[in-house]
Design a protein around this motif. Structure first.
Motif, PDB file in Angstrom:
ATOM      1  N   PRO A 144       0.721  -1.089  -0.091  1.00 47.52           N
ATOM      2  CA  PRO A 144       0.189   0.212   0.178  1.00 47.52           C
ATOM      3  C   PRO A 144       0.902   1.254  -0.123  1.00 47.52           C
ATOM      4  O   PRO A 144       1.930   1.261   0.672  1.00 47.52           O
ATOM      5  CB  PRO A 144      -0.720  -0.077   1.108  1.00 47.52           C
ATOM      6  N   LYS A 145       0.461   2.201  -0.825  1.00 51.77           N
ATOM      7  CA  LYS A 145       1.159   3.509  -0.719  1.00 51.77           C
ATOM      8  C   LYS A 145       1.813   4.046   0.391  1.00 51.77           C
ATOM      9  O   LYS A 145       2.710   4.625   0.639  1.00 51.77           O
ATOM     10  CB  LYS A 145       0.259   4.493  -1.712  1.00 51.77           C
ATOM     11  N   LYS A 179       5.645   5.634   4.321  1.00 54.25           N
ATOM     12  CA  LYS A 179       6.316   5.486   5.840  1.00 54.25           C
ATOM     13  C   LYS A 179       7.422   4.729   5.837  1.00 54.25           C
ATOM     14  O   LYS A 179       8.420   4.951   6.783  1.00 54.25           O
ATOM     15  CB  LYS A 179       5.055   5.166   6.477  1.00 54.25           C
ATOM     16  N   TYR A 180       7.494   3.575   4.967  1.00 59.17           N
ATOM     17  CA  TYR A 180       8.932   2.781   5.302  1.00 59.17           C
ATOM     18  C   TYR A 180       9.380   2.703   3.930  1.00 59.17           C
ATOM     19  O   TYR A 180       9.325   1.712   3.178  1.00 59.17           O
ATOM     20  CB  TYR A 180       8.487   1.434   5.807  1.00 59.17           C
ATOM     21  N   PRO A 181      10.101   3.569   3.390  1.00 55.68           N
ATOM     22  CA  PRO A 181      10.760   3.467   1.869  1.00 55.68           C
ATOM     23  C   PRO A 181      11.594   2.482   1.768  1.00 55.68           C
ATOM     24  O   PRO A 181      11.915   2.165   0.494  1.00 55.68           O
ATOM     25  CB  PRO A 181      11.229   4.973   1.697  1.00 55.68           C
ATOM     26  N   PRO A 227      16.314  -4.524   3.061  1.00 55.95           N
ATOM     27  CA  PRO A 227      16.859  -5.341   4.131  1.00 55.95           C
ATOM     28  C   PRO A 227      16.215  -6.845   3.707  1.00 55.95           C
ATOM     29  O   PRO A 227      17.165  -7.908   4.101  1.00 55.95           O
ATOM     30  CB  PRO A 227      16.007  -4.929   5.407  1.00 55.95           C
ATOM     31  N   ILE A 228      15.098  -7.248   3.222  1.00 55.90           N
ATOM     32  CA  ILE A 228      14.582  -8.369   2.856  1.00 55.90           C
ATOM     33  C   ILE A 228      15.538  -8.916   1.800  1.00 55.90           C
ATOM     34  O   ILE A 228      15.848 -10.254   1.975  1.00 55.90           O
ATOM     35  CB  ILE A 228      13.066  -8.367   2.365  1.00 55.90           C
ATOM     36  N   ASP A 229      15.746  -8.146   0.565  1.00 56.11           N
ATOM     37  CA  ASP A 229      16.513  -8.919  -0.197  1.00 56.11           C
ATOM     38  C   ASP A 229      18.237  -9.352   0.261  1.00 56.11           C
ATOM     39  O   ASP A 229      18.664 -10.383  -0.201  1.00 56.11           O
ATOM     40  CB  ASP A 229      17.000  -7.585  -1.415  1.00 56.11           C
ATOM     41  N   GLU A 230      18.549  -8.515   1.203  1.00 61.00           N
ATOM     42  CA  GLU A 230      19.979  -8.544   1.808  1.00 61.00           C
ATOM     43  C   GLU A 230      20.002  -9.791   2.494  1.00 61.00           C
ATOM     44  O   GLU A 230      20.849 -10.840   2.589  1.00 61.00           O
ATOM     45  CB  GLU A 230      20.390  -7.354   2.660  1.00 61.00           C
TER      46      GLU A 230
END
Length: 305
Positions: free
Chosen positions: A48-49, A54-56, A61-64
């Protein structure tokens, strides 16, 4: 036949990755592989936009984390040196991303898991195998400890010759396992007009197949490799089932078959027999051999690379 220099290994984060890494490690040791590309594709997440504002940095971190987990598994194999492999985590449609990545990297072989007994499993591996410009290795959850028997379906075509040459290459790199060619033959529906019985005409067809095989392989370099050809009567017009049953009965460790067709499109899109063998097969490692050089331009247009 082209040698396998660059391979793409498709990791999905499940237990089958262990089999893929074992296979890759062995392939690296016993062939002329120069570069390995490990790839994991995550489906595009719709956020959601308001949350993304809010959390750009939500996805970074998920990719890393994913990369670190895969890297840890790869590093357990000491022969896989970091200067000879790369690891990418990409977002997008799984099949399309794998195909485009393989094409851009100009890989010679795609290594992908073949799961059995799971709802919805097999869709990605079938799509990749059907459209890929290069050869594809389908690896099940459990691999044989030693490669002892390779089954190669032959129909005396250019395609099956390419598969047979690839099988010979694999055999020479793996302590010379036996190569067992299998040719399915059938009895023409009008056999009775010849005055012969079904069994008599079946023997005529089998003998003809034997002579064709001798002519077909007379110029083939088989030095040091044990190759036999087996002839299987197909009474119900289902050669794929006969091929798979033969491979299981002979306790094959690998099936090597080709993508059938004379045109650029047909050489990529699998023939019905090859596709049915893939669908029947649930637990045997399999390599689908394709003419990479012939397919490149067609895949350029197909994938709009």
């Amino acid at each position: 036949m082209y040698h396998i220099k660059r391979i793409l290994v498709c990791l999905d984060g499940s237990e089958i990755d262990d089999a893929l890494l074992n296979y890759t490690s062995a392939l690296y040791d016993k062939t002329s592989v120069e570069q390995i590309y490990f790839l994991h594709v995550v489906k595009k997440l719709e956020i959601p936009k308001e949350i993304s504002k809010k959390y750009p940095d939500l996805l970074a971190p998920i990719d890393e984390t994913i990369k670190k987990n895969f890297l840890y598994g790869i590093q357990q194999f000491e022969n896989l040196k970091e200067d000879n492999f790369s690891l990418d985590v990409l977002e997008g449609n799984v099949t399309e991303t794998i195909l485009k990545y393989a094409h851009v990297k100009n890989v010679d072989l795609i290594v992908i898991g073949k799961k059995s007994g799971l709802a919805g499993s097999g869709v990605v591996d079938r799509r990749v195998t059907r459209i890929a410009h290069c050869s594809v290795a389908l690896i099940p959850e459990s691999l044989p400890e030693k490669l002892q028997r390779i089954v190669v379906p032959v129909d005396y075509s250019e395609t099956s010759m390419m598969s047979l040459q690839q099988a010979i290459y694999i055999a020479r790199k793996n302590e010379f396992p036996e190569i067992m060619c299998v040719h399915t033959y059938s009895v023409p529906s009008g056999y009775h007009t010849t005055g012969k019985s079904f069994d008599q005409f079946a023997e005529i067809m089998k003998e003809n197949a034997r002579r064709e095989y001798e002519t077909y392989t007379e110029s083939l370099d088989t030095k040091g490799v044990k190759i036999t050809c087996h002839y299987v009567l197909d009474e119900h017009n289902n050669p794929a089932e006969k091929i798979y049953q033969f491979a299981v009965k002979q306790k094959a460790n690998l099936i090597v078959l080709g993508s059938k067709g004379r045109t650029a499109m047909a050489s990529i899109i699998l023939g019905s027999v090859s596709e049915k063998v893939i669908n029947y097969n649930k637990h045997l490692p399999m390599m689908v051999v394709k003419d990479k050089a012939r397919n490149m331009d067609f895949v350029d247009a197909l994938l709009k690379v």
